[in-house]
Design an enzyme around this catalytic site. Structure first.
Site, PDB file in Angstrom:
ATOM      1  N   GLY B 214      33.274  32.172  32.313  1.00  0.00           N
ATOM      2  CA  GLY B 214      34.526  32.277  33.033  1.00  0.00           C
ATOM      3  C   GLY B 214      34.275  32.534  34.506  1.00  0.00           C
ATOM      4  O   GLY B 214      33.299  32.055  35.100  1.00  0.00           O
ATOM      5  N   SER B 215      35.133  33.350  35.070  1.00  0.00           N
ATOM      6  CA  SER B 215      35.110  33.519  36.524  1.00  0.00           C
ATOM      7  C   SER B 215      33.885  34.256  37.025  1.00  0.00           C
ATOM      8  O   SER B 215      33.608  34.235  38.227  1.00  0.00           O
ATOM      9  CB  SER B 215      36.362  34.272  36.981  1.00  0.00           C
ATOM     10  OG  SER B 215      37.502  33.504  36.689  1.00  0.00           O
ATOM     11  N   THR B 216      33.137  34.936  36.131  1.00  0.00           N
ATOM     12  CA  THR B 216      31.906  35.548  36.625  1.00  0.00           C
ATOM     13  C   THR B 216      30.958  34.479  37.154  1.00  0.00           C
ATOM     14  O   THR B 216      30.108  34.756  37.994  1.00  0.00           O
ATOM     15  CB  THR B 216      31.191  36.346  35.513  1.00  0.00           C
ATOM     16  OG1 THR B 216      31.023  35.506  34.372  1.00  0.00           O
ATOM     17  CG2 THR B 216      31.976  37.580  35.142  1.00  0.00           C
ATOM     18  N   THR B 503      41.240  33.699  35.891  1.00  0.00           N
ATOM     19  CA  THR B 503      41.272  32.309  35.449  1.00  0.00           C
ATOM     20  C   THR B 503      41.814  32.189  34.051  1.00  0.00           C
ATOM     21  O   THR B 503      41.687  33.079  33.223  1.00  0.00           O
ATOM     22  CB  THR B 503      39.857  31.737  35.419  1.00  0.00           C
ATOM     23  OG1 THR B 503      39.163  32.360  34.354  1.00  0.00           O
ATOM     24  CG2 THR B 503      39.154  31.977  36.722  1.00  0.00           C
TER      25      THR B 503
END
Lengths: 464, 656
Positions: B214-216, B503
């Site tokens: 994901g957004s990491t 997200t």
């Protein structure tokens, strides 16, 4: 018969040479061989404990010392009570006993049991039995007198485990009697009593048994009458065995009965009849007794039963294979994987840790014991003594062979103990008794030979 | 009669001769076959009857030891806190072999001969075991387990300066004691039920399982901006609720229908999906893939444990006909998959001025007598980014914990915390994988934390679920380092959902939108998930022009190990960063090239692993058979179950 008083050396005989007599040549040989056997035992014991535990404990030292020194007590008794006896028997026995104890102590460590101290006690008991036998029985022919007592005793001992509350079932065989805390396997003593009985009766009825005296149509056959007591004793033994489900001793008694009959008479026809009887017995046993069938099945091919009935035999084979020629080293293998490794399967433990060298050593030691025993028989003074010694040593030899052959899957398993090596008080005591009888025969025979001047030894004896 | 006696002697001699022949057959001809037979328990027992060394944590808590037993093996492997450390210790199983530290350091743990040091030692017992001391802190490990609780997920805490793993925990986990049991039936039953469990407790998901980050992943996308097209860092992206993607009519929606845009710091702070999707398209597939590979994607992390899995970023070629996929990959969705360890390493790269130190769990090895054997020498695995990029991304990550960021709840008063949240939709199920990567203090990090929580309700976010866990771990890590004691209150307000647009995209088939409402008109990308799973691992870094191959050790700053006070740290930041940024020639190593990990001799190959599946057919005997009184063997699984009690005539051994 007049000479027998001097030969037998009754206790009251004030022969000046008796208490302070220097050791005979044979006793000196025996002492030297005993030292040799003790050295082997002691070094094996030290290696085993170092291999298994990396240490030598105080109690282990004491037990090892006892095992090495106890046979010297028997040696001292020989000096006094049987100075001319064969010098090889006791050292070989002490070597087998010592190596057996070393392995039992080593197995204690592997399977966390506590047999070694008891085996020391049993060894001491065996030595005491040995000395007492030599002290009490001064002439082998004394045994001949109570012939039927021996038969009765042998059969009685065989039947003893069947007495309710006295007998005990262990692993499906009813071989044991329990008296308080002590369990005892009477069959080990019974085999000796039966040999004594067979020896006495076969010698007496030798003529009858050897020569055909009866006629059956045109054929001359042995007089059936003397067979009565023999067949009775044998039948009793067999019945007891079937009732106790101990095939091993039934086979052993049968084989010794047959060989002694043959030794006494020299008639091959007995062997033929015996072989037929044996084959028939095995055939019937295979169908009637699950145990016999099982043993034969795993003897032919144990691998399909690797996890069940064949487990023990296969573990033993693994042990032999792992040991290879030189073995893993004492204390460094895993004989604990073999069930009942201390008694029936101790030979496999030797195979694993001492390799082919160790197993060959044991086989050769037994061959030596048998050889010495048969030489004693050949030099025995009377026919009874001859047959007695031959019978006793044949029992010992066949017992050792049957169990070793069973463990290596040369024969079906018979469930006997390996004499002097395996754990067990009854077995040790009985076999020491057996050896004492052979030693007694040997002493008698050698002295008779000395008296008749057959041997150059008198010169040595008279020297200060 | 003498004749017969001689005959008897001959017969017995022949008997003994036959015995000798059969002994030769067994002990010479068949010896090798029997000794190595698969059913021969001695093959395994050689390793089992000797004690194994102790495994202990950095603070001296014993996590694995051998206890003498009274069964046939002699030694039982015991894991006092079994489930807690299972991911690290692994297990020592008769049937299923060794894993984890038990496997990697087997040559030390198992009994072996000490070298001869003197003449006298020749006569001493030289059989020793070694004690393996881990880098794991028992307090952090316990905290990770407590914070994760019953949620499924993983937490990894690393010291970015050394690569030392301070905590590594996966939930659910398993009890290695049951697999090390000498009760073969229990062992087999445990194994079967663990494998059958859909939550996969046997899987050390911290390093062996991958989830969409994901957004990491925006940490890596942002790094790529500085490395390949710095002009994008100042580009103003339009404020959008949804990004129109090329090659398709699909729209990439912001989480919860948020509207966001602006320059990179703002996009990063609020985790703007439309912005980063466009950045991914602007960077191009080659650059993004090269950056992912530089961070260690598509390579197995060289951690000294068994079964570490490489994280996945698709090869550039797969995006040529799937530009929407590139936009989704830039925000860590679609086929991108990362292990928790990998995201911790990504955080560590930023925290440690662009260098990823080789992750490891072994700190030192001593003999059981206390003599030192080996100490782990930290060495770099790879250079992910130049130090300047790391510094810039650190600034971006600091914004995340500021008010207005996606994770202000991770902020620790008095300490600068750099973080990045992630809320990834996982497959077709309407659940999230919640992520958080953080390190602190930002300019002199003592710990980098990566937390992933799997299969959470769609209403959760990275900050709401993983945030408190990461914060607690960070605080504990700071507390354990002198001078970094946090002073403020430890309120854990998790009310950051509003105002932040994390997200949320759907990648599977099916028109189900996020259940959080708002943008109910989400449609799935038509090309999502399809065709982009080719696994050609191109060395994407060929596009990276900076190919000066200075050895990474030279570039490793010696900072961050000193425990400075926050004030001193921030004061020293300028110089530290300056010296680091001077090192701009640091190489971007091609992905997959472990050139910097050549010092990996510390991780010996586990020689002599005792058993594999091939041994499974062997069944050792029951506890003790010492004498005739003992019961015959009862095959735990080969003998019919009824055999144990009735109905089975037990085998009789030769009666003594």
């Amino acid at each position: 018969m007049a000479a027998s008083a001097t030969i037998a050396r009754p206790r009251s005989d004030p022969t000046p040479a008796f208490p302070v007599a220097p050791p005979t040549h044979r006793r000196r040989t025996e002492a030297g061989l005993l030292v040799l056997a003790g050295l082997v035992t002691a070094s094996a014991g030290l290696l085993a404990t170092l291999g298994a535990t990396h240490s030598v404990s105080r109690s282990y030292e004491e037990m090892l010392g006892a095992i090495v020194l106890l046979p010297f007590l028997a040696h001292l008794a020989n000096r006094r009570l049987a100075p001319e006896a064969d010098p090889v028997l006791l050292p070989v026995v002490s070597l087998l006993n010592g190596l057996g104890w070393v392995m039992i102590a080593r197995l204690d460590h592997a399977v966390h049991s506590d047999y070694a101290p008891r085996q020391v006690l049993w060894t001491a008991l065996g030595i005491v039995v040995y000395i007492v036998t030599l002290a009490v029985l001064r002439r082998p022919r004394d045994l001949e007198r109570h012939r039927y007592l021996w038969a009765l005793g042998g059969v009685g001992l065989l039947l003893l485990p069947l007495v309710p509350h006295l007998g005990e079932d262990i692993n499906g065989a009813r071989l044991w009697i329990r008296l308080g805390p002590i369990t005892f396997q009477p069959v080990e003593v019974a085999k000796i009593a039966l040999v004594v009985f067979f020896a006495s009766i076969f010698v007496e009825k030798r003529e009858l048994l050897s020569h055909a005296t009866a006629r059956l149509r045109n054929h001359r056959v042995p007089d059936p009458r003397p067979f009565g007591p023999i067949l009775l004793a044998w039948g009793f033994s067999m019945l007891a065995m079937v009732a106790e489900r101990n095939v091993g001793f039934a086979l052993l008694i049968f084989v010794i009965f047959l060989s002694m009959l043959w030794m006494a008479t020299g008639r091959v026809s007995y062997l033929g009849v015996g072989a037929l009887l044996f084959v028939a017995g095995a055939f019937v046993g295979n169908f009637l007794f699950a145990q016999v069938h099982e043993r034969i099945t795993i003897w032919l091919n144990p691998w399909p039963y690797a996890q069940t009935i064949g487990y023990q035999v296969i573990q033993a084979e693994y042990a032999f294979g792992t040991g290879g020629i030189a073995g893993t080293g004492l204390g460094l293998g895993h004989p604990g994987f073999i069930p009942i490794v201390q008694s029936d399967f101790i030979f496999a433990a030797f195979g694993e840790e001492l390799g082919l060298f160790g197993t060959t050593l044991l086989v050769v030691a037994f061959a030596l014991l048998v050889g010495s025993g048969l030489r004693v028989a050949l030099r025995a003074r009377s026919d009874f003594s001859k047959l007695l010694a031959a019978g006793l040593i044949t029992v010992l030899g066949f017992q050792a062979f049957f169990i070793m052959a069973g463990v290596v899957r040369l024969l079906p398993l018979t469930g006997l103990t390996l004499p002097f090596v395996a754990y067990g008080g009854s077995s040790l005591a009985a076999n020491y008794l057996l050896i004492a009888l052979v030693v007694r025969v040997s002493d008698e025979g050698e002295r008779a030979a000395l008296r008749q001047g057959r041997s150059p030894r008198p010169a040595r004896r008279s020297s200060p | 009669m003498d004749r017969q006696i001689r005959w008897i002697g001959l017969v017995l001699l022949v008997c003994f001769g036959l015995l000798f022949l059969q002994l030769n057959n067994l002990q010479v001809l068949q010896a090798k076959k029997l000794a190595n037979a698969p059913g021969n328990p001695r093959v395994v027992a050689v390793a089992l009857d000797q004690p194994r060394g102790i495994i202990q944590t950095a603070d001296g808590v014993v996590v694995a030891e051998s206890k003498p037993t009274h069964d046939i093996y002699g030694q039982l492997r015991v894991y006092p806190d079994g489930p807690l450390y299972a991911d690290v210790t692994g297990y020592d199983s008769i049937l299923y072999g060794l894993t984890g530290v038990e496997a990697t350091y087997n040559t030390y743990l198992r009994s072996h001969s000490a070298p001869v040091r003197s003449f006298a030692s020749l006569f001493q017992n030289r059989t020793i075991t070694d004690t393996v001391t881990l880098t794991i802190s028992s307090t952090l490990q316990e905290l990770a387990a407590k914070e994760l609780g019953s949620m499924h997920g993983a937490a990894v805490v690393l010291d970015p300066a050394t690569g030392a793993t301070l905590a590594m925990y996966s939930s659910p986990t398993y009890n290695p004691n049951l697999l090390a049991s000498h009760d073969i039936a229990l062992e087999r039953k445990t194994w079967t039920s663990l494998l059958a469990d859909p939550s996969q407790p046997l899987l050390p998901r911290a390093y062996a399982e991958r989830y969409p980050p994901g957004s990491t992943f925006k940490i890596i996308t942002a790094s790529a901006v500085y490395d390949y097209d710095p002009s994008l860092a100042t580009k103003v992206y339009p404020k959008l609720t949804a990004l129109k993607l090329p090659q398709t009519t699909t729209l990439l929606h912001n989480y919860g229908g948020e509207r966001c845009g602006g320059q990179l710091p703002v996009l990063f702070q609020v985790s703007c999906d439309t912005g980063f999707g466009q950045i991914g398209l602007d960077l191009g597939p080659g650059n993004l893939a090269a950056e992912a590979n530089a961070f260690g994607f598509n390579s197995v992390p060289p951690i000294d444990l068994t079964g570490a899995a490489p994280s996945y970023f698709p090869p550039p070629a797969s995006f040529l006909k799937d530009l929407p996929g590139l936009a989704y990959s830039a925000i860590g969705q679609q086929n991108v998959a990362a292990s928790t360890l990998q995201m911790a390493l990504a955080g560590a790269a930023i925290a440690d001025h662009g260098v990823i130190m080789t992750p490891h769990v072994m700190a030192s090895i001593r003999t059981s007598l206390g003599q030192p054997v080996e100490t782990y020498k930290p060495h770099p695995w790879r250079r992910a980014v130049p130090a300047t990029t790391a510094s810039s991304v650190t600034s971006l990550m600091l914004g995340v914990t500021q008010p207005g960021g996606t994770a202000p709840n991770v902020a620790i008063p008095g300490v600068e915390v750099a973080a990045k949240t992630g809320t990834a939709q996982h497959g077709t199920a309407n659940t999230n994988d919640d992520w958080l990567v953080a390190f602190a203090p930002a300019q002199d990090p003592v710990a980098v934390v990566a937390v992933s929580v799997n299969n959470q309700p769609a209403s959760t976010t990275g900050s709401s679920t993983a945030g408190p866990i990461a914060r607690a771990l960070l605080e504990a890590a700071l507390a354990s380092t002198a001078g970094h004691q946090p002073t403020g209150s430890t309120s854990t307000s998790t009310t950051t959902g509003s105002g932040s647009n994390t997200t949320s995209t759907t990648t599977g088939s099916g028109p189900t939108g996020p259940s959080t409402g708002g943008a109910g008109t989400t449609t799935t990308p038509s090309t999502g998930g399809g065709g982009s799973t080719t696994t050609t691992t191109t060395t994407g870094a060929t596009t990276g022009g900076t190919t000066s191959t200075t050895t990474g050790t030279a570039a490793t700053p010696s900072a961050a190990t000193a425990s400075a006070t926050p004030a001193a740290a921030s004061a020293a930041t300028a110089t530290a960063t300056a010296s680091a940024t001077a090192d701009t020639t640091a190489a971007l190593l091609p992905g997959g090239s472990p050139a910097l990990s050549n010092a990996g001799t510390a991780t010996r190959s586990p020689s002599g692993q005792p058993v594999t599946g091939g041994q499974a057919s062997w069944r050792p005997p029951g506890p003790t058979w010492s004498g005739s009184e003992r019961a015959p063997p009862q095959g735990a699984d080969t003998v019919p179950a009824s055999g144990r009690t009735t109905g089975f005539d037990p085998p009789r051994w030769g009666p003594p």
